[in-house]
Design an enzyme around this catalytic site. Structure first.
Site, PDB file in Angstrom:
ATOM      1  N   ASP A 259       5.888  -2.656  -1.650  1.00  0.00           N
ATOM      2  CA  ASP A 259       5.369  -2.044  -1.022  1.00  0.00           C
ATOM      3  C   ASP A 259       3.733  -3.117  -1.553  1.00  0.00           C
ATOM      4  OD1 ASP A 259       4.391  -1.167   1.010  1.00  0.00           O
ATOM      5  OD2 ASP A 259       3.489   1.225  -0.416  1.00  0.00           O
TER       6      ASP A 259
ATOM      7  N   LYS B  84      -2.554  -3.617   0.799  1.00  0.00           N
ATOM      8  CA  LYS B  84      -3.125  -2.642  -0.144  1.00  0.00           C
ATOM      9  C   LYS B  84      -4.154  -4.091  -1.026  1.00  0.00           C
ATOM     10  CE  LYS B  84       1.103  -0.102  -1.497  1.00  0.00           C
ATOM     11  NZ  LYS B  84       0.351   1.207  -1.302  1.00  0.00           N
TER      12      LYS B  84
ATOM     13  N   ASP C 129       0.745   1.727   5.975  1.00  0.00           N
ATOM     14  CA  ASP C 129       1.105   1.533   4.028  1.00  0.00           C
ATOM     15  C   ASP C 129       1.745   3.228   3.534  1.00  0.00           C
ATOM     16  OD1 ASP C 129       1.337   0.905   1.199  1.00  0.00           O
ATOM     17  OD2 ASP C 129      -0.843   1.435   0.781  1.00  0.00           O
TER      18      ASP C 129
ATOM     19  N   ARG D 191       8.086   7.517   3.737  1.00  0.00           N
ATOM     20  CA  ARG D 191       8.292   8.729   4.973  1.00  0.00           C
ATOM     21  C   ARG D 191       8.747   7.923   5.541  1.00  0.00           C
ATOM     22  NH1 ARG D 191       2.747  11.210   4.581  1.00  0.00           N
ATOM     23  NH2 ARG D 191       2.128   9.768   2.968  1.00  0.00           N
TER      24      ARG D 191
HETATM   25  N1  BES Z   1       4.207   3.815  -2.651  1.00  0.00           N
HETATM   26  C1  BES Z   1       2.602   4.042  -2.433  1.00  0.00           C
HETATM   27  C2  BES Z   1       2.874   5.103  -3.232  1.00  0.00           C
HETATM   28  C3  BES Z   1       1.539   4.460  -5.095  1.00  0.00           C
HETATM   29  C4  BES Z   1       0.667   4.647  -5.093  1.00  0.00           C
HETATM   30  C5  BES Z   1       2.773   4.982  -5.540  1.00  0.00           C
HETATM   31  C6  BES Z   1       0.405   4.619  -6.027  1.00  0.00           C
HETATM   32  C7  BES Z   1       2.528   4.475  -6.993  1.00  0.00           C
HETATM   33  C8  BES Z   1       1.180   3.956  -7.184  1.00  0.00           C
HETATM   34  C9  BES Z   1       3.133   4.268  -0.911  1.00  0.00           C
HETATM   35  O1  BES Z   1       3.893   3.502  -0.312  1.00  0.00           O
HETATM   36  C10 BES Z   1       1.589   4.548  -0.049  1.00  0.00           C
HETATM   37  O2  BES Z   1       1.201   3.587  -0.624  1.00  0.00           O
HETATM   38  N2  BES Z   1       1.536   6.012   0.040  1.00  0.00           N
HETATM   39  C11 BES Z   1      -0.332   6.085   0.465  1.00  0.00           C
HETATM   40  C12 BES Z   1       0.014   6.705   1.333  1.00  0.00           C
HETATM   41  C13 BES Z   1      -1.438   6.607   2.379  1.00  0.00           C
HETATM   42  C14 BES Z   1      -1.373   5.282   3.488  1.00  0.00           C
HETATM   43  C15 BES Z   1      -1.039   8.311   2.993  1.00  0.00           C
HETATM   44  C16 BES Z   1      -0.592   6.309  -0.686  1.00  0.00           C
HETATM   45  O3  BES Z   1      -0.392   6.667  -1.568  1.00  0.00           O
HETATM   46  O4  BES Z   1      -2.287   5.711  -0.618  1.00  0.00           O
HETATM   47 ZN    ZN Z   2       5.082   3.224  -1.299  1.00  0.00          ZN
HETATM   48 MN    MN Z   3       2.546   2.366   1.171  1.00  0.00          MN
END
Ligand code: BES
Ligand code: ZN
Ligand code: MN
Length: 496
Positions: free
Chosen positions: A272, A279, A349, A353
């Protein structure tokens, strides 16, 4: 490692290292006292001299104790008897594993009933000890030239239990072994780097797994087939990747064709980057673990198949990378999910979902009794709960309560967050049926609110494992959670 059961007196044991416990201050267990008498007070003399106090997790390896055939005796501290609990139990077993590993002992013999505390029976202790000792053997060094410390010489561990308990302990050993084998698979898949563990690799591992069990069948859909099924949301995440996405289905049939299966749906983002909503660089390597939900589905199905349970389980794994690219989905793009609902992608990101919603719609085709999705979905769950429990939300009170209970039993705990309709407003979009993000507040809950719009037809729970699936820092690596919880739940549904 091999696990055995037996019921004999400790002082007559030959060969295997005898593991005996000491409570603070300096109090030998009943078995320890028997050995002490046989050795004419050798152990109590050591304790009296102050070599060991019995602090929780303290160990002392003794060689050639007089009057015994066993060549080694390992004393392990339990702390104060009144302080013992599940966590203390885990620390004691891990201390035993570490001491045995550095000793060169080939066989060891444990007396799990010596570790006394309220609320857990002998079968629980035998199962947990088997699982923890099995996990203690885990290594991930296949990509190192120098394999570091040699594979442990410890070959077998015997659980010494009272004869009348042997029957239920046999089942407990089998469960502990199966869970630890499932966890090892989950950890391997998590720990592999994203240039090895691609969606295609995950599909291949699922097929490989199915070869080991008659009751397990695997089916893999490619992008063309997903397109035919109108999985526009899943495919929008895959759009930026050169690695083709896969939708992997594992069907374990241990019960009749009419028995409704439990469906496990695992997020399989093999890397990801965030996509166009890229990110930041710090610790981005850890986003190789973003397929740990998928890995826990494979690990749990392995444990279930290993135990040959009389139940039907379906695993559904949407697997893709999330990459930035000229073809990648852009913020503001609107896609149509398999359910027909449209989604405005405000942040690429929030991709978990987007792949899960189509996988959840697909899972409905199997007429499941329960659907549990498992996903490293939000960083926000770590802010809310830290790295101790996984987060749980869902649309069925009984399912959530049962899962919470199973988490306690398996010592793989989860904690519920409120999935109230009030939060649904945060997903409002000016241009589509919903947005894929809900703003800064309650990020774990709004992610679940999004999924809830795709799970109305069945009993559903969502596990956010972003805080529990792996560890950062010096012990960076996949944990194998929540395989213990999920296996416990399936064992319970199977009626054992
Ligand atoms: N895979 C990440 C979630 C994640 C973040 C897991 C850090 C473990 C450590 C997910 O795909 C993601 O990026 N989520 C975002 C959502 C946001 C953009 C609403 C997040 O958590 O920042
Ligand atoms: Zn993710
Ligand atoms: Mn993500």
């Amino acid at each position: 490692m091999e696990f055995k059961l037996k019921s004999t007196a400790p002082e007559s044991a030959s060969g295997a290292c005898q593991v005996l416990t000491v409570n603070q201050p300096r109090k030998l267990s009943p078995n320890g006292q028997k050995v002490d008498r046989a050795s004419k007070g050798h152990l109590s003399a050591l304790l009296k001299r102050g070599d060991m106090d019995g602090k929780l997790g303290q160990t002392l390896m003794l060689h050639d104790v007089p009057g015994l055939k066993a060549r080694r005796v390992l004393l392990v501290g339990l702390g104060k008897a009144s302080d013992m609990n599940e966590r203390g139990f885990g620390r004691v077993i891990n201390a035993i594993a570490a001491a045995l590993k550095s000793s060169g002992a080939r066989d060891a013999e444990l007396y799990p009933d010596e570790i006394v505390f309220k609320g857990r029976d002998l079968a629980w202790k035998v199962r947990q000890a088997t699982m923890l000792l099995g996990n203690g053997e885990y290594r991930f060094d296949r990509l190192k030239s120098d394999k570091g410390d040699k594979p442990g010489v410890l070959r077998a561990v015997t659980m010494n239990v009272a004869k009348r308990d042997a029957g239920k302990c046999r089942q407990a050993v089998a469960e502990g072994e199966a869970i630890s084998q499932g966890m090892s698979l989950t950890r391997d898949l998590g720990n592999l780097p994203a240039n090895v563990c691609t969606p295609t690799y995950l599909a291949k591992q699922a097929r490989e797994l199915s070869k080991g069990y008659k009751k397990l069948k695997v089916n893999v859909l490619d992008e063309a087939e997903m397109k035919r099924l109108k999985m526009g949301s899943l495919l929008s995440v895959a759009a930026g990747s050169r690695q083709p996405a896969k939708l992997i289905t594992l069907e374990y049939r241990g019960a009749g064709a009419k028995d409704q299966p439990i469906a496990l749906v695992g997020k399989g983002v093999t890397f990801d980057t965030g996509g166009i909503s890229l990110k930041p660089g710090l610790a981005m390597d850890e986003m190789k673990f973003d397929m740990c939900g998928a890995a826990s589905v494979l690990g749990t199905i392995k444990a279930v198949a290993e135990l040959d349970l009389a139940i039907n389980v379906v695993g559904v794994v949407p697997a893709t990378e999330n990459m930035p690219d000229g073809q990648a989905t852009k913020p503001g793009d609107i896609v149509t999910s398999m359910s027909g609902q449209t989604i405005e992608i405000l942040n690429t990101d929030a991709e978990g979902r987007l792949i899960l919603c189509d996988a959840l719609t697909y899972a409905g085709k199997f007429k499941p009794s329960h659907v549990i999705d498992i996903a490293t979905l939000t960083g926000a769950v770590i802010v809310a709960l830290g790295k101790v429990p996984s987060g749980v939300m869902g649309n069925d009170r009984r399912l959530i309560d049962t899962l919470v209970k199973c988490g306690q039993e398996a010592d793989d705990r989860i904690w519920e967050l409120p999935l109230w309709d009030d939060y649904q407003d945060q997903l409002k979009s000016n241009f589509a049926d919903m947005a894929n993000i809900g703003g800064r507040d309650a990020g774990t809950i709004t992610a679940a609110c999004f999924l809830a719009r795709f799970t109305k037809e069945y009993k559903w729970a969502h596990l956010d494992i972003a805080g529990t699936a792996w560890k950062s820092g010096d012990d960076k690596g996949a944990t194998g959670r929540p395989v213990p919880l999920l296996t416990r739940f399936i064992l319970r549904q199977a009626g054992s």
